[in-house]
Design an enzyme around this catalytic site. Structure first.
Site, PDB file in Angstrom:
ATOM      1  N   ARG A  29       7.302   7.111   8.937  1.00 14.54           N
ATOM      2  CA  ARG A  29       6.019   6.879   9.613  1.00 14.54           C
ATOM      3  C   ARG A  29       4.886   7.555   8.849  1.00 14.54           C
ATOM      4  O   ARG A  29       5.028   8.689   8.376  1.00 14.54           O
ATOM      5  CB  ARG A  29       6.066   7.421  11.035  1.00 14.54           C
ATOM      6  CG  ARG A  29       6.995   6.649  11.924  1.00 14.54           C
ATOM      7  CD  ARG A  29       6.860   7.087  13.385  1.00 14.54           C
ATOM      8  NE  ARG A  29       8.075   6.777  14.111  1.00 14.54           N
ATOM      9  CZ  ARG A  29       8.416   5.557  14.533  1.00 14.54           C
ATOM     10  NH1 ARG A  29       7.589   4.554  14.320  1.00 14.54           N
ATOM     11  NH2 ARG A  29       9.548   5.357  15.159  1.00 14.54           N
ATOM     12  N   VAL A  97      -2.117   8.110  -2.603  1.00 17.37           N
ATOM     13  CA  VAL A  97      -0.860   8.716  -3.052  1.00 17.37           C
ATOM     14  C   VAL A  97      -0.317   7.824  -4.166  1.00 17.37           C
ATOM     15  O   VAL A  97      -0.019   6.637  -3.937  1.00 17.37           O
ATOM     16  CB  VAL A  97       0.169   8.826  -1.898  1.00 17.37           C
ATOM     17  CG1 VAL A  97       1.489   9.376  -2.425  1.00 17.37           C
ATOM     18  CG2 VAL A  97      -0.373   9.715  -0.781  1.00 17.37           C
ATOM     19  N   HIS A 101       3.915   2.287  -2.702  1.00 19.80           N
ATOM     20  CA  HIS A 101       4.417   2.165  -1.332  1.00 19.80           C
ATOM     21  C   HIS A 101       3.813   0.940  -0.667  1.00 19.80           C
ATOM     22  O   HIS A 101       2.706   0.517  -0.996  1.00 19.80           O
ATOM     23  CB  HIS A 101       4.104   3.416  -0.507  1.00 19.80           C
ATOM     24  CG  HIS A 101       2.663   3.837  -0.551  1.00 19.80           C
ATOM     25  ND1 HIS A 101       2.131   4.522  -1.618  1.00 19.80           N
ATOM     26  CD2 HIS A 101       1.651   3.655   0.326  1.00 19.80           C
ATOM     27  CE1 HIS A 101       0.857   4.751  -1.394  1.00 19.80           C
ATOM     28  NE2 HIS A 101       0.527   4.232  -0.224  1.00 19.80           N
ATOM     29  N   HIS A 103       2.593  -0.433   2.969  1.00 16.01           N
ATOM     30  CA  HIS A 103       2.256  -0.095   4.353  1.00 16.01           C
ATOM     31  C   HIS A 103       2.681  -1.261   5.246  1.00 16.01           C
ATOM     32  O   HIS A 103       2.370  -2.419   4.942  1.00 16.01           O
ATOM     33  CB  HIS A 103       0.739   0.040   4.535  1.00 16.01           C
ATOM     34  CG  HIS A 103       0.098   1.162   3.790  1.00 16.01           C
ATOM     35  ND1 HIS A 103      -0.309   2.328   4.395  1.00 16.01           N
ATOM     36  CD2 HIS A 103      -0.253   1.280   2.482  1.00 16.01           C
ATOM     37  CE1 HIS A 103      -0.869   3.113   3.503  1.00 16.01           C
ATOM     38  NE2 HIS A 103      -0.854   2.506   2.333  1.00 16.01           N
TER      39      HIS A 103
HETATM   40  P1  AMP Z   1      -2.517   4.965   0.202  1.00 14.99           P
HETATM   41  O1  AMP Z   1      -3.912   5.374   0.610  1.00 14.99           O
HETATM   42  O2  AMP Z   1      -2.309   3.494   0.167  1.00 14.99           O
HETATM   43  O3  AMP Z   1      -2.115   5.663  -1.075  1.00 14.99           O
HETATM   44  O4  AMP Z   1      -1.565   5.472   1.360  1.00 14.99           O
HETATM   45  C1  AMP Z   1      -1.085   6.771   1.416  1.00 14.99           C
HETATM   46  C2  AMP Z   1      -0.671   7.000   2.831  1.00 14.99           C
HETATM   47  O5  AMP Z   1       0.186   8.106   2.870  1.00 14.99           O
HETATM   48  C3  AMP Z   1      -1.839   7.316   3.789  1.00 14.99           C
HETATM   49  O6  AMP Z   1      -1.876   6.330   4.824  1.00 14.99           O
HETATM   50  C4  AMP Z   1      -1.500   8.698   4.319  1.00 14.99           C
HETATM   51  O7  AMP Z   1      -1.828   8.851   5.681  1.00 14.99           O
HETATM   52  C5  AMP Z   1      -0.003   8.763   4.084  1.00 14.99           C
HETATM   53  N1  AMP Z   1       0.554  10.094   3.929  1.00 14.99           N
HETATM   54  C6  AMP Z   1       0.086  11.107   3.160  1.00 14.99           C
HETATM   55  N2  AMP Z   1       0.897  12.170   3.261  1.00 14.99           N
HETATM   56  C7  AMP Z   1       1.910  11.826   4.086  1.00 14.99           C
HETATM   57  C8  AMP Z   1       3.064  12.490   4.580  1.00 14.99           C
HETATM   58  N3  AMP Z   1       3.352  13.754   4.242  1.00 14.99           N
HETATM   59  N4  AMP Z   1       3.894  11.822   5.424  1.00 14.99           N
HETATM   60  C9  AMP Z   1       3.613  10.559   5.778  1.00 14.99           C
HETATM   61  N5  AMP Z   1       2.535   9.863   5.348  1.00 14.99           N
HETATM   62  C10 AMP Z   1       1.692  10.500   4.511  1.00 14.99           C
END
Ligand code: AMP
Length: 115
Positions: A29, A97, A101, A103
């Site tokens: 999640r 990040v 990944h 979403h």
């Molecule tokens: P993006 O902006 O597409 O790189 O998505 C990165 C996602 O990772 C964001 O929606 C963050 O809320 C999520 N995120 C960052 N750190 C964590 C974590 N430790 N556990 C779960 N989700 C995370």
């Protein structure tokens, strides 16, 4: 490639709310959910900073990420209602990040347009 927070999650160095795992994919999640269902699907064995770093040979793994997300949606019972899968690529695409990944967002009406 730098060590991201998702590398640490894969290595179980930091906790995550894991909802699915197999040999290739880990799903957990999102810590800041943008919808009632917000799950991230990441490759476990091979990591890429962005979608741009994937090549032809990675097509099966990319397909598996999407199919794993749709299987999760079916299992959880919201596939017919609908959901959205998103990959943000690089900072202009909203990526924060730098570990590839997918979403999976569901549980509310998604906006028709991004802008
Ligand atoms: P993006 O902006 O597409 O790189 O998505 C990165 C996602 O990772 C964001 O929606 C963050 O809320 C999520 N995120 C960052 N750190 C964590 C974590 N430790 N556990 C779960 N989700 C995370």
């Amino acid at each position: 490639m730098s060590d991201t927070i998702f590398d640490k999650i894969v290595r179980r160095e930091i906790p995550a709310d894991v909802v699915y795992e197999d040999d290739d994919v880990l799903a957990f999640r999102d810590i800041h959910p943008q919808a009632p269902v917000h799950v991230l699907f990441i490759p476990k064995k091979k990591s890429f900073a962005t979608l741009n770093d994937c090549g032809e040979a990675d097509a099966p793994l990319l397909g598996k990420l999407l199919l794993t997300a749709s299987a999760y949606a079916k299992r959880e019972g919201f596939a017919d209602d609908g959901y959205r899968c998103v990959i943000n690529c690089n900072s202009g695409g909203g990526q924060t990040v730098f570990y590839l990944h997918v979403h999976l967002l569901a549980g509310k009406q998604m906006p028709e347009r991004m802008l």
